[in-house]
Design a protein around this motif. Structure first.
Motif, mmCIF file in Angstrom:
data_model
loop_
_atom_site.group_PDB
_atom_site.id
_atom_site.type_symbol
_atom_site.label_atom_id
_atom_site.label_comp_id
_atom_site.label_asym_id
_atom_site.label_seq_id
_atom_site.Cartn_x
_atom_site.Cartn_y
_atom_site.Cartn_z
ATOM 1 N N ASP A 1 1.052 -1.095 -0.356
ATOM 2 C CA ASP A 1 -0.158 -0.017 0.322
ATOM 3 C C ASP A 1 0.576 1.275 0.032
ATOM 4 O O ASP A 1 1.685 1.310 1.053
ATOM 5 N N ASP A 2 0.596 2.163 -1.055
ATOM 6 C CA ASP A 2 1.227 3.280 -1.085
ATOM 7 C C ASP A 2 0.701 4.288 -0.325
ATOM 8 O O ASP A 2 0.984 5.523 -1.356
ATOM 9 N N VAL A 3 -0.395 4.452 -0.596
ATOM 10 C CA VAL A 3 -1.414 5.290 -0.207
ATOM 11 C C VAL A 3 -1.893 5.729 1.426
ATOM 12 O O VAL A 3 -1.852 6.304 1.589
ATOM 13 N N ALA A 4 -2.103 4.071 1.706
ATOM 14 C CA ALA A 4 -2.541 4.487 3.984
ATOM 15 C C ALA A 4 -1.534 3.662 4.304
ATOM 16 O O ALA A 4 -0.987 2.504 3.782
ATOM 17 N N THR A 5 -0.139 4.797 4.616
ATOM 18 C CA THR A 5 0.976 3.965 5.599
ATOM 19 C C THR A 5 0.445 2.514 6.264
ATOM 20 O O THR A 5 0.073 2.712 7.657
ATOM 21 N N LEU A 6 0.761 1.827 5.758
ATOM 22 C CA LEU A 6 0.393 -0.101 7.151
ATOM 23 C C LEU A 6 1.179 -0.186 8.093
ATOM 24 O O LEU A 6 0.287 -0.128 9.627
ATOM 25 N N GLU A 7 2.175 1.331 8.552
ATOM 26 C CA GLU A 7 2.662 1.656 10.039
ATOM 27 C C GLU A 7 1.725 1.906 11.018
ATOM 28 O O GLU A 7 1.226 1.634 11.886
ATOM 29 N N TYR A 8 1.294 2.455 10.360
ATOM 30 C CA TYR A 8 -0.503 3.275 11.222
ATOM 31 C C TYR A 8 -0.994 1.806 11.749
ATOM 32 O O TYR A 8 -2.143 1.927 12.681
ATOM 33 N N SER A 9 -1.145 0.421 10.642
ATOM 34 C CA SER A 9 -2.030 -0.408 10.804
ATOM 35 C C SER A 9 -1.663 -1.041 11.965
ATOM 36 O O SER A 9 -2.383 -1.884 12.550
ATOM 37 N N ILE A 10 -0.221 -0.892 12.073
ATOM 38 C CA ILE A 10 0.726 -1.877 12.510
ATOM 39 C C ILE A 10 0.196 -1.164 14.296
ATOM 40 O O ILE A 10 0.249 -2.165 14.841
ATOM 41 N N TRP A 11 0.299 0.034 14.312
ATOM 42 C CA TRP A 11 0.305 0.707 15.847
ATOM 43 C C TRP A 11 -0.835 0.342 16.093
ATOM 44 O O TRP A 11 -1.520 0.279 17.220
ATOM 45 N N ALA A 12 -2.090 0.529 14.835
ATOM 46 C CA ALA A 12 -3.280 0.467 16.088
ATOM 47 C C ALA A 12 -3.714 -0.550 16.244
ATOM 48 O O ALA A 12 -4.799 -1.103 17.222
ATOM 49 N N SER A 13 -3.026 -2.087 15.393
ATOM 50 C CA SER A 13 -3.546 -3.205 16.246
ATOM 51 C C SER A 13 -2.786 -3.718 17.071
ATOM 52 O O SER A 13 -3.071 -4.454 18.186
ATOM 53 N N LYS A 14 -2.004 -2.571 17.557
ATOM 54 C CA LYS A 14 -1.540 -3.056 19.235
ATOM 55 C C LYS A 14 -2.303 -2.073 20.131
ATOM 56 O O LYS A 14 -2.216 -2.347 21.342
ATOM 57 N N GLN A 15 -3.000 -1.234 20.338
ATOM 58 C CA GLN A 15 -3.611 -0.283 20.994
ATOM 59 C C GLN A 15 -4.800 -1.045 21.173
ATOM 60 O O GLN A 15 -5.302 -0.736 22.057
ATOM 61 N N TYR A 16 -5.315 -1.251 19.864
ATOM 62 C CA TYR A 16 -7.034 -2.104 20.664
ATOM 63 C C TYR A 16 -6.636 -3.200 21.397
ATOM 64 O O TYR A 16 -5.508 -3.919 21.601
ATOM 65 N N PRO A 17 -7.608 -3.605 22.483
ATOM 66 C CA PRO A 17 -7.467 -4.605 23.551
ATOM 67 C C PRO A 17 -7.812 -5.640 23.171
ATOM 68 O O PRO A 17 -6.974 -7.001 22.925
ATOM 69 N N ASP A 18 -8.460 -5.639 22.131
ATOM 70 C CA ASP A 18 -8.881 -7.136 20.734
ATOM 71 C C ASP A 18 -8.667 -7.128 19.238
ATOM 72 O O ASP A 18 -9.742 -6.527 18.955
ATOM 73 N N ALA A 19 -7.552 -6.943 19.287
ATOM 74 C CA ALA A 19 -7.403 -6.716 17.553
ATOM 75 C C ALA A 19 -6.737 -7.988 16.805
ATOM 76 O O ALA A 19 -5.644 -8.274 17.289
ATOM 77 N N LYS A 20 -6.702 -7.363 16.101
ATOM 78 C CA LYS A 20 -6.208 -8.763 14.679
ATOM 79 C C LYS A 20 -5.728 -8.242 13.728
ATOM 80 O O LYS A 20 -6.505 -7.457 12.885
ATOM 81 N N LEU A 21 -4.527 -8.344 12.959
ATOM 82 C CA LEU A 21 -3.884 -7.607 12.024
ATOM 83 C C LEU A 21 -3.531 -8.382 11.157
ATOM 84 O O LEU A 21 -2.623 -9.443 11.185
ATOM 85 N N GLU A 22 -3.726 -8.596 9.386
ATOM 86 C CA GLU A 22 -4.245 -9.367 8.476
ATOM 87 C C GLU A 22 -3.156 -8.273 7.403
ATOM 88 O O GLU A 22 -3.681 -7.800 7.083
ATOM 89 N N HIS B 1 -3.496 -0.672 -2.694
ATOM 90 C CA HIS B 1 -4.517 0.667 -1.241
ATOM 91 C C HIS B 1 -5.451 -0.171 -2.806
ATOM 92 O O HIS B 1 -5.744 0.272 -3.265
ATOM 93 N N GLY B 2 -6.448 -0.537 -1.908
ATOM 94 C CA GLY B 2 -7.677 -1.291 -2.591
ATOM 95 C C GLY B 2 -6.998 -3.160 -2.414
ATOM 96 O O GLY B 2 -6.440 -3.730 -3.714
ATOM 97 N N PHE B 3 -7.819 -3.863 -2.870
ATOM 98 C CA PHE B 3 -7.719 -4.762 -3.120
ATOM 99 C C PHE B 3 -8.121 -5.487 -4.566
ATOM 100 O O PHE B 3 -8.482 -5.147 -4.635
ATOM 101 N N SER B 4 -7.185 -6.612 -4.969
ATOM 102 C CA SER B 4 -7.601 -6.918 -6.220
ATOM 103 C C SER B 4 -8.768 -7.716 -6.072
ATOM 104 O O SER B 4 -9.266 -7.879 -4.705
ATOM 105 N N GLU B 5 -9.012 -8.989 -7.468
ATOM 106 C CA GLU B 5 -10.478 -9.684 -6.983
ATOM 107 C C GLU B 5 -10.187 -10.809 -6.428
ATOM 108 O O GLU B 5 -10.725 -11.203 -5.155
#
Length: 248
Positions: free
Chosen positions: A196-217, A224-228
């Motif tokens: 993803d070159d639009v929404a930085t992955l590092e923010y998702s990695i950070w967020a996944s560690k902040q939520y009490p019950d989160a899973k990051l895949e 940015h936007g998935f293939s079929e």
């Protein structure tokens, strides 16, 4: 499955939506699906139809002023993350009046993911789970870095064929993502492309560690936007997540 038009009026503007209602007479959950920047209510219609065939209602809509294809009449130059949050809160309020709905989930992509995350913080008691696709959690940081001082903010700025107004940028001046997101207590699923070159992955990695019950895949070879293929994988993982939330 039945496909129904939905209009919800709030704050003097009307949201244009489409509801994918599952067959059957019993109760069902509803997933509210929020599109990204300059997106449209049809962006997730394939996924919405899939959910409906699996007994899960899906509501797709266009943010007021959040798209050049929006029909609400609310100008894009008046839209902010917080007017979009108002839109999503109004939909939660509407769905809470529906007798057959037993749970509400938020699902958002890109900027819609950011808005869904903010809404989950504010309306946690009404949200049974949160699904974020390549969430643009760095929006405020990115624009504040570009317009470092209030006097740098333009009256209008066009990005990806949509014109934003001064309100959008001024509303972000004192916004700190790390103070606003991460406290929602429900289950969270974050799906993000490694390329993803639009929404930085590092923010998702950070967020996944902040939520009490989160899973990051992290989806390899996805941007940015998935293939079929990526979308089919996303649907399967999201459906499993929804059942996990409903049947812990």
């Amino acid at each position: 499955m039945r496909i129904e038009d939905l209009k919800v009026t709030h704050h003097g503007r009307t949201i244009d939506g489409t509801f994918y209602r599952p067959d059957g007479d019993g109760t069902y959950p509803v997933v509210i699906m929020s599109h990204g920047y300059n997106g449209h209510k049809t962006d997730f219609d394939i996924t919405a139809k899939y959910f409906a065939t699996q007994g899960i209602g899906a509501l797709c809509y266009t943010f007021c002023g959040g798209s050049t294809r929006d029909v609400s009449g609310f100008p894009t130059t008046e839209m902010t993350l917080f007017t979009e949050k108002e839109d999503l809160c109004a939909l939660i309020d509407e769905i809470r009046t529906w007798e057959k709905v037993d749970r509400i989930f938020l699902f958002g992509g890109s900027q819609g993911g950011m808005v869904s995350a903010l809404t989950a913080e504010a309306r946690g008691a009404d949200v049974d789970g949160l699904i974020l696709l390549y969430p643009a959690l760095g929006i405020a940081d990115n624009w504040n870095e570009r317009f470092k001082n209030p006097e740098d903010i333009p009256d209008e700025e066009t990005l990806w064929d949509m014109t934003l107004g001064r309100r959008f940028f001024e509303s972000l001046r004192d916004f700190r993502i790390k103070e606003q997101v991460g406290k929602y207590a429900g289950k969270v699923l974050i799906l993000h492309g490694a390329d993803d070159d639009v929404a930085t992955l590092e923010y998702s990695i950070w967020a996944s560690k902040q939520y009490p019950d989160a899973k990051l895949e992290i989806f390899q070879r996805e941007g940015h936007g998935f293939s079929e293929d990526g979308n089919r994988r996303m649907e399967a993982m999201t459906l499993y997540f929804l059942h996990e939330c409903m049947n812990p």
